[in-house]
Design an enzyme around this catalytic site. Structure first.
Site, PDB file in Angstrom:
ATOM      1  N   ASN A  20       0.836  -1.216   0.000  1.00  0.00           N
ATOM      2  CA  ASN A  20       0.000   0.000   0.000  1.00  0.00           C
ATOM      3  C   ASN A  20       0.860   1.251   0.000  1.00  0.00           C
ATOM      4  O   ASN A  20       0.528   2.237  -0.666  1.00  0.00           O
ATOM      5  CB  ASN A  20      -0.955  -0.006   1.195  1.00  0.00           C
ATOM      6  CG  ASN A  20      -2.190  -0.844   0.929  1.00  0.00           C
ATOM      7  OD1 ASN A  20      -3.068  -0.429   0.174  1.00  0.00           O
ATOM      8  ND2 ASN A  20      -2.253  -2.023   1.514  1.00  0.00           N
ATOM      9  N   ILE A  64      -3.379   2.174  17.781  1.00  0.00           N
ATOM     10  CA  ILE A  64      -2.941   3.570  17.888  1.00  0.00           C
ATOM     11  C   ILE A  64      -3.298   4.092  19.281  1.00  0.00           C
ATOM     12  O   ILE A  64      -4.465   4.039  19.690  1.00  0.00           O
ATOM     13  CB  ILE A  64      -3.639   4.440  16.803  1.00  0.00           C
ATOM     14  CG1 ILE A  64      -3.276   3.939  15.414  1.00  0.00           C
ATOM     15  CG2 ILE A  64      -3.272   5.901  16.934  1.00  0.00           C
ATOM     16  CD1 ILE A  64      -1.814   4.077  15.065  1.00  0.00           C
ATOM     17  N   ASN A  80      -7.062   4.878   7.876  1.00  0.00           N
ATOM     18  CA  ASN A  80      -6.601   3.486   7.889  1.00  0.00           C
ATOM     19  C   ASN A  80      -7.213   2.755   6.703  1.00  0.00           C
ATOM     20  O   ASN A  80      -8.347   3.032   6.323  1.00  0.00           O
ATOM     21  CB  ASN A  80      -7.070   2.823   9.198  1.00  0.00           C
ATOM     22  CG  ASN A  80      -6.679   1.359   9.287  1.00  0.00           C
ATOM     23  OD1 ASN A  80      -5.517   0.999   9.028  1.00  0.00           O
ATOM     24  ND2 ASN A  80      -7.620   0.499   9.642  1.00  0.00           N
ATOM     25  N   HIS A 119      -8.516  -0.895   5.633  1.00  0.00           N
ATOM     26  CA  HIS A 119      -8.886  -2.200   6.207  1.00  0.00           C
ATOM     27  C   HIS A 119      -9.359  -3.107   5.070  1.00  0.00           C
ATOM     28  O   HIS A 119     -10.166  -2.681   4.230  1.00  0.00           O
ATOM     29  CB  HIS A 119      -9.993  -2.035   7.252  1.00  0.00           C
ATOM     30  CG  HIS A 119     -10.341  -3.341   7.899  1.00  0.00           C
ATOM     31  ND1 HIS A 119      -9.557  -3.916   8.880  1.00  0.00           N
ATOM     32  CD2 HIS A 119     -11.344  -4.222   7.659  1.00  0.00           C
ATOM     33  CE1 HIS A 119     -10.084  -5.081   9.220  1.00  0.00           C
ATOM     34  NE2 HIS A 119     -11.166  -5.288   8.488  1.00  0.00           N
ATOM     35  N   GLU A 122      -7.640  -2.022  -2.452  1.00  0.00           N
ATOM     36  CA  GLU A 122      -6.778  -1.249  -1.547  1.00  0.00           C
ATOM     37  C   GLU A 122      -5.867  -0.265  -2.276  1.00  0.00           C
ATOM     38  O   GLU A 122      -5.776   0.909  -1.901  1.00  0.00           O
ATOM     39  CB  GLU A 122      -5.917  -2.189  -0.698  1.00  0.00           C
ATOM     40  CG  GLU A 122      -6.721  -3.063   0.228  1.00  0.00           C
ATOM     41  CD  GLU A 122      -5.837  -3.870   1.164  1.00  0.00           C
ATOM     42  OE1 GLU A 122      -4.856  -3.351   1.699  1.00  0.00           O
ATOM     43  OE2 GLU A 122      -6.145  -5.065   1.361  1.00  0.00           O
TER      44      GLU A 122
HETATM   45  C1  GAR Z   1      -3.205  -4.803   3.878  1.00  0.00           C
HETATM   46  O1  GAR Z   1      -4.018  -5.809   3.327  1.00  0.00           O
HETATM   47  C2  GAR Z   1      -4.024  -3.938   4.830  1.00  0.00           C
HETATM   48  O2  GAR Z   1      -5.335  -3.737   4.397  1.00  0.00           O
HETATM   49  C3  GAR Z   1      -3.980  -4.777   6.089  1.00  0.00           C
HETATM   50  O3  GAR Z   1      -2.647  -5.232   6.145  1.00  0.00           O
HETATM   51  C4  GAR Z   1      -2.155  -5.408   4.813  1.00  0.00           C
HETATM   52  C5  GAR Z   1      -0.807  -4.711   4.690  1.00  0.00           C
HETATM   53  O4  GAR Z   1      -0.209  -4.975   3.448  1.00  0.00           O
HETATM   54  N1  GAR Z   1      -4.362  -3.999   7.237  1.00  0.00           N
HETATM   55  C6  GAR Z   1      -5.105  -4.476   8.229  1.00  0.00           C
HETATM   56  O5  GAR Z   1      -5.467  -5.634   8.291  1.00  0.00           O
HETATM   57  C7  GAR Z   1      -5.452  -3.469   9.311  1.00  0.00           C
HETATM   58  N2  GAR Z   1      -6.472  -3.976  10.187  1.00  0.00           N
HETATM   59  P1  GAR Z   1       0.980  -4.062   2.875  1.00  0.00           P
HETATM   60  O6  GAR Z   1       2.028  -3.946   3.988  1.00  0.00           O
HETATM   61  O7  GAR Z   1       1.511  -4.837   1.699  1.00  0.00           O
HETATM   62  O8  GAR Z   1       0.417  -2.726   2.490  1.00  0.00           O
END
Ligand code: GAR
Length: 211
Positions: free
Chosen positions: A14, A94, A108, A110, A181
């Protein structure tokens, strides 16, 4: 120009989507000022280094108490003075003092359609495992503002993604990232950077372009 701090814990895909969007002009009026990780081994830190972006690790393990860690995180953020804090796969709760200091300035991503498959215990692959074991046919991703609850703040953007019969948690995670995302997180930053988001009565509203 909106100053953005991105908080990460893992792979940082992301983060990469955000940096690509700034570079190709999908996001305007914003720049990523710094990347902070709680995990010294997060590949996201390497991504930041490769692109010449300031980065730091603040790990709870380096502090004798959670309170000290919370204080260090708050101090670092205050020093950076970001206009917006983006949690891009940041898997640490947080601290309330950070939420209070940056009220309505933390978003955020999600990996589900909130209010489904969110809250305590739902993060990363666990979200997709939950979707598959419930037999849901549609999932997606949500960008929301961060308040004191877990995934309870005002919803800004959502995008739906189909669940396939043959999905594993890993294939579903990948599709949700690619189709949702990596699109809505940059879009959210762009909208905020261009003054197109208002929060009223606990709801986030996107204003039309040019208003
Ligand atoms: C992503 O899928 C994000 O949506 C999730 O962690 C992953 C991080 O991937 N976040 C959560 O689950 C928050 N509750 P990345 O490090 O490759 O961006």
């Amino acid at each position: 120009m909106l100053k953005v701090a991105v908080l990460v814990s893992g792979g940082g895909t992301n983060l990469a989507a955000i940096l690509d969007a700034v570079k190709d002009g999908t996001i305007t009026n914003a720049r990523v000022e710094a990347v902070i990780s709680n995990n010294p081994n997060a590949y996201a830190l390497e991504r930041a280094a490769k692109r010449g972006i300031a980065h730091a690790c603040i790990s709870p393990k380096s502090f004798e108490s959670r309170e000290r860690f919370n204080r260090a995180l708050l101090d670092k953020l205050k020093e950076l003075e970001p206009d917006l804090i983006v949690l891009a796969g940041f898997l640490v709760v947080i601290p309330p003092e950070v939420i209070a200091a940056f009220r309505n300035r933390i978003i955020n991503i999600h990996p589900s359609l909130i209010p489904a498959f969110c809250g305590k215990g739902y993060y990363g692959l666990k979200v997709h495992e939950g979707v598959l074991s419930r037999g849901a046919k549609v999932t997606g991703a949500t960008v929301h503002f961060v308040d004191e609850g877990t995934d309870t703040g005002p919803i800004l953007l959502q995008k739906a993604v189909a669940v396939e019969e043959t999905d594993t948690p890993e294939t579903l995670q990948r599709r949700v990232m690619e189709q949702a995302e990596w699109k809505i997180l940059p879009e959210a930053i762009h909208l905020i950077a261009n003054g197109r988001v208002r929060i009223a009565d606990g709801r986030a509203v996107v204003l039309p372009d040019g208003e």
